[in-house]
Write a protein that holds these residues in place. Structure first.
Motif, short mmCIF file in Angstrom:
data_model
loop_
_atom_site.label_atom_id
_atom_site.label_comp_id
_atom_site.label_asym_id
_atom_site.label_seq_id
_atom_site.Cartn_x
_atom_site.Cartn_y
_atom_site.Cartn_z
N TRP A 43 1.65 2.73 11.54
CA TRP A 43 2.74 3.06 10.62
C TRP A 43 2.22 3.82 9.42
O TRP A 43 1.03 3.89 9.17
CB TRP A 43 3.47 1.81 10.14
N THR A 75 3.06 3.81 5.28
CA THR A 75 3.69 2.97 4.28
C THR A 75 4.12 3.79 3.08
O THR A 75 3.35 4.60 2.57
CB THR A 75 2.71 1.87 3.80
N ARG A 90 5.87 3.04 -0.74
CA ARG A 90 6.36 2.11 -1.74
C ARG A 90 7.59 2.76 -2.37
O ARG A 90 7.50 3.86 -2.91
CB ARG A 90 5.30 1.81 -2.78
N ILE A 120 10.25 -5.93 2.59
CA ILE A 120 9.64 -4.93 3.46
C ILE A 120 10.56 -4.66 4.64
O ILE A 120 11.18 -5.58 5.18
CB ILE A 120 8.26 -5.41 3.97
N MET A 123 10.49 -2.42 8.40
CA MET A 123 9.74 -1.63 9.37
C MET A 123 10.76 -0.84 10.18
O MET A 123 11.71 -1.42 10.72
CB MET A 123 8.92 -2.54 10.29
N THR A 181 6.38 1.05 15.63
CA THR A 181 6.81 1.25 14.25
C THR A 181 6.17 2.51 13.71
O THR A 181 5.01 2.78 13.95
CB THR A 181 6.37 0.04 13.39
N GLU A 221 6.84 2.03 7.28
CA GLU A 221 6.94 0.75 6.58
C GLU A 221 7.38 1.06 5.16
O GLU A 221 6.75 1.86 4.46
CB GLU A 221 5.59 0.04 6.57
N ILE A 223 8.12 -0.59 1.49
CA ILE A 223 7.86 -1.76 0.65
C ILE A 223 8.53 -1.52 -0.69
O ILE A 223 8.22 -0.54 -1.39
CB ILE A 223 6.36 -2.02 0.45
#
Length: 124
Positions: free
Chosen positions: A7, A9, A11, A41, A43, A52, A55, A57
């Motif tokens: 994945w 990520t 933020r 979170i 996914m 996935t 992600e 967050i």
């Protein structure tokens, strides 16, 4: 050694706004949502597979700034249809369409946090 990408990520400031963008507008599937260390979170992935790709967050701080030169790229079946869909959803195109060679066309849009998303069509 490496066998696949798990994945990427991001933020994000507002998880619901990001889920709306990636799920409702772009069509990624929300595969699961959970809380870890007080953070919400989500996914997301492509289709009904368990793979996935993104992600999200939620948090008030951004570790990576939107102008850091990072973009997430997805392939689309038709760039023209995608641009019509984006116009209907009132999502502005930041750049493009760009055609760097006869086999590739792409555009860039921005997610709710300003991260660039490239949508590309590979031509035959």
């Amino acid at each position: 050694m490496l066998i696949k990408l798990n994945w990427i990520t991001l933020r994000v400031r507002n998880l619901e706004a990001s889920i709306h963008f990636y799920h409702n507008l772009l069509g990624l599937t929300v595969q699961r949502r959970f809380e870890s260390r007080g953070r919400q979170i989500a996914m997301l992935g492509l289709g009904k597979t368990s793979e996935t790709s993104l992600e999200l967050i939620e948090g008030s701080e951004q570790v990576l700034k939107p102008d850091a030169g990072i973009s997430i790229g997805y392939e689309v079946t038709s760039l023209d249809e995608t641009m019509k869909h984006l116009e209907n959803m009132q999502i502005p195109i930041l750049r493009g369409p760009v055609e760097p060679n006869p086999r590739l066309r792409f555009i860039y849009i921005a997610d709710p946090d300003g991260f660039e998303v490239q949508l590309a069509e590979h031509l035959k």
